[in-house]
Scaffold this motif. Sequence first.
Motif, PDB file in Angstrom:
ATOM      1  N   MET A 179       5.564  -9.417  -1.028  1.00 49.83           N
ATOM      2  CA  MET A 179       4.858  -8.155  -1.248  1.00 49.83           C
ATOM      3  C   MET A 179       5.350  -7.475  -2.523  1.00 49.83           C
ATOM      4  O   MET A 179       4.554  -7.013  -3.359  1.00 49.83           O
ATOM      5  CB  MET A 179       5.048  -7.228  -0.047  1.00 49.83           C
ATOM      6  N   TYR A 228      -3.223 -12.033  -3.106  1.00 51.20           N
ATOM      7  CA  TYR A 228      -2.256 -11.869  -2.013  1.00 51.20           C
ATOM      8  C   TYR A 228      -2.833 -10.885  -1.004  1.00 51.20           C
ATOM      9  O   TYR A 228      -3.184  -9.760  -1.352  1.00 51.20           O
ATOM     10  CB  TYR A 228      -0.911 -11.349  -2.540  1.00 51.20           C
ATOM     11  N   PRO A 229      -2.963 -11.290   0.266  1.00 54.42           N
ATOM     12  CA  PRO A 229      -3.637 -10.425   1.250  1.00 54.42           C
ATOM     13  C   PRO A 229      -2.897  -9.136   1.568  1.00 54.42           C
ATOM     14  O   PRO A 229      -3.477  -8.214   2.130  1.00 54.42           O
ATOM     15  CB  PRO A 229      -3.744 -11.321   2.490  1.00 54.42           C
ATOM     16  N   GLY A 230      -1.628  -9.033   1.192  1.00 57.88           N
ATOM     17  CA  GLY A 230      -0.891  -7.803   1.425  1.00 57.88           C
ATOM     18  C   GLY A 230      -1.255  -6.681   0.475  1.00 57.88           C
ATOM     19  O   GLY A 230      -0.978  -5.511   0.763  1.00 57.88           O
ATOM     20  N   LEU A 231      -1.880  -7.005  -0.646  1.00 55.40           N
ATOM     21  CA  LEU A 231      -2.285  -5.989  -1.614  1.00 55.40           C
ATOM     22  C   LEU A 231      -3.534  -5.273  -1.116  1.00 55.40           C
ATOM     23  O   LEU A 231      -4.489  -5.913  -0.666  1.00 55.40           O
ATOM     24  CB  LEU A 231      -2.561  -6.627  -2.971  1.00 55.40           C
ATOM     25  N   GLU A 232      -3.547  -3.960  -1.216  1.00 53.23           N
ATOM     26  CA  GLU A 232      -4.722  -3.198  -0.784  1.00 53.23           C
ATOM     27  C   GLU A 232      -5.951  -3.538  -1.602  1.00 53.23           C
ATOM     28  O   GLU A 232      -7.085  -3.369  -1.140  1.00 53.23           O
ATOM     29  CB  GLU A 232      -4.425  -1.696  -0.856  1.00 53.23           C
ATOM     30  N   SER A 233      -5.753  -4.024  -2.813  1.00 52.42           N
ATOM     31  CA  SER A 233      -6.874  -4.408  -3.671  1.00 52.42           C
ATOM     32  C   SER A 233      -7.497  -5.737  -3.269  1.00 52.42           C
ATOM     33  O   SER A 233      -8.594  -6.089  -3.727  1.00 52.42           O
ATOM     34  CB  SER A 233      -6.396  -4.511  -5.127  1.00 52.42           C
ATOM     35  N   ASN A 234      -6.823  -6.489  -2.410  1.00 50.45           N
ATOM     36  CA  ASN A 234      -7.329  -7.803  -2.000  1.00 50.45           C
ATOM     37  C   ASN A 234      -8.508  -7.660  -1.051  1.00 50.45           C
ATOM     38  O   ASN A 234      -8.440  -6.880  -0.091  1.00 50.45           O
ATOM     39  CB  ASN A 234      -6.207  -8.597  -1.331  1.00 50.45           C
ATOM     40  N   HIS A 287      -7.745  -7.817   2.725  1.00 53.72           N
ATOM     41  CA  HIS A 287      -6.606  -7.029   3.204  1.00 53.72           C
ATOM     42  C   HIS A 287      -6.840  -6.442   4.596  1.00 53.72           C
ATOM     43  O   HIS A 287      -5.971  -6.525   5.472  1.00 53.72           O
ATOM     44  CB  HIS A 287      -6.314  -5.899   2.210  1.00 53.72           C
ATOM     45  N   ASP A 288      -8.012  -5.853   4.827  1.00 55.70           N
ATOM     46  CA  ASP A 288      -8.279  -5.218   6.122  1.00 55.70           C
ATOM     47  C   ASP A 288      -8.287  -6.234   7.261  1.00 55.70           C
ATOM     48  O   ASP A 288      -7.769  -5.962   8.356  1.00 55.70           O
ATOM     49  CB  ASP A 288      -9.606  -4.450   6.074  1.00 55.70           C
ATOM     50  N   LYS A 315      -4.674  -7.291   7.930  1.00 56.43           N
ATOM     51  CA  LYS A 315      -3.947  -6.274   8.708  1.00 56.43           C
ATOM     52  C   LYS A 315      -4.285  -6.365  10.189  1.00 56.43           C
ATOM     53  O   LYS A 315      -3.432  -6.114  11.044  1.00 56.43           O
ATOM     54  CB  LYS A 315      -4.305  -4.872   8.188  1.00 56.43           C
ATOM     55  N   PHE A 346       2.189 -10.673   5.904  1.00 53.24           N
ATOM     56  CA  PHE A 346       1.217 -11.251   4.973  1.00 53.24           C
ATOM     57  C   PHE A 346       1.667 -12.567   4.359  1.00 53.24           C
ATOM     58  O   PHE A 346       0.934 -13.177   3.590  1.00 53.24           O
ATOM     59  CB  PHE A 346       0.898 -10.233   3.873  1.00 53.24           C
TER      60      PHE A 346
END
Length: 393
Positions: free
Chosen positions: A270, A287-293, A296-297, A300, A306
């Motif tokens: 992260m 990277y799925p941990g980034l909110e821009s990905n 991401h939702d 989560k 992640f």
Amino acid sequence: MATNTINKGTQCVWSGEEEYLMQGATQVPVVHSVSFGYKDMDEWQQVALGQKPGHIYGRNTNPTVAVFEDKIRQLEGAQAATSASTGMGIISSALFTFLSPGDRVVSVKDTYGGTNKIFQEFLPRFNIKVALCDTTDHEAIEQEIVKGCKVLYLESPTNPTVKVIDIARLAKAGKDAGAIVIVDNTFATPINQNPINLGVDLVLHSATKFLGGHADALGGVICGTKELVKQVYHFREINGATLHPMAAYFLLRGMKTLELRIERQNKSAMKIAQFLESHPEVGQVFYPGLESNPGHDIAKKQMTGFGGMMSFKLREDDFDAVRRFLPKLKFAHAAANLGAVETIVGPPATTSHVECTREERAAMGIPESLIRYSTGIENVEDLIGDLDQALRQ
């Protein structure tokens, strides 16, 4: 051992081992014997027919291998598990177990390169129809499932673009259509994600990667219902892709620290992804941990962490930039592997999709300039500093 009340870190250390500890030993022995003898003919026959626990011949089962299978079974919350000599050994065993001429399999475009080769090169030779969909287009996948689907094969996060699929949604669509739903959980590991809890029939791993964690043993494993796993086991035992007991021992030893390693890799990845996203020499980070990905939702919702895997493109978007960048990294092996305690890097052209042509990679949405980054357990500040100095050069 009742696993529903035991935390995963404890399961990683203890699950599956008690029955096979011998003469006071605290570690599971490596049983190299090819065959297992019986003086009682009736007992031998019962074991051979599966009516009584035991081992007959090393190609079928082995005590050390059985402990490894039981440990991952418990971590995934499955009824049964069986293994193979490699990740591709278990993937191919599963697909050829359940697919026959005239059947149809639905999957996504950017699965691991070896898996994609099975879909595009081998299955069509057996008159098995294959529908490969855009990975994150859930509606398109559901539409293909409705057209007919014997097996729905998913991978989340994907290798190497780390895309995330809504497993529960597509598992329901697959089940509604009567399909067997299989998920490759290699990138997530059972520490970060349990697809069986999301409605999946079978979950598999390339155990070579995060499960073993030390880049010293090949292996594959699949978990699920007793009925389905028994079928995969039968195919594997006859076709002979048997996991070696010494490899099983190394994988077991690696799994003792699985939760510790994954927790460290989650946190470090992260921080590294956030650093790369803000770096002027990086064009894009996956990277799925980034909110821009984009995933991401979903990540989560279905993951507890992640993962240690990411990929990124350099600002200078060509393979020559990759050639110049990778040798400058001091704390990363440029190698065709992932999930180890050491950081490992490489482009898909030499790692995950080396079997594919440039055109095939492009069709899967994999740019030639992509760099796959498997975060190790090194100090994260050292890893970030290493990336920074290489990028600045």
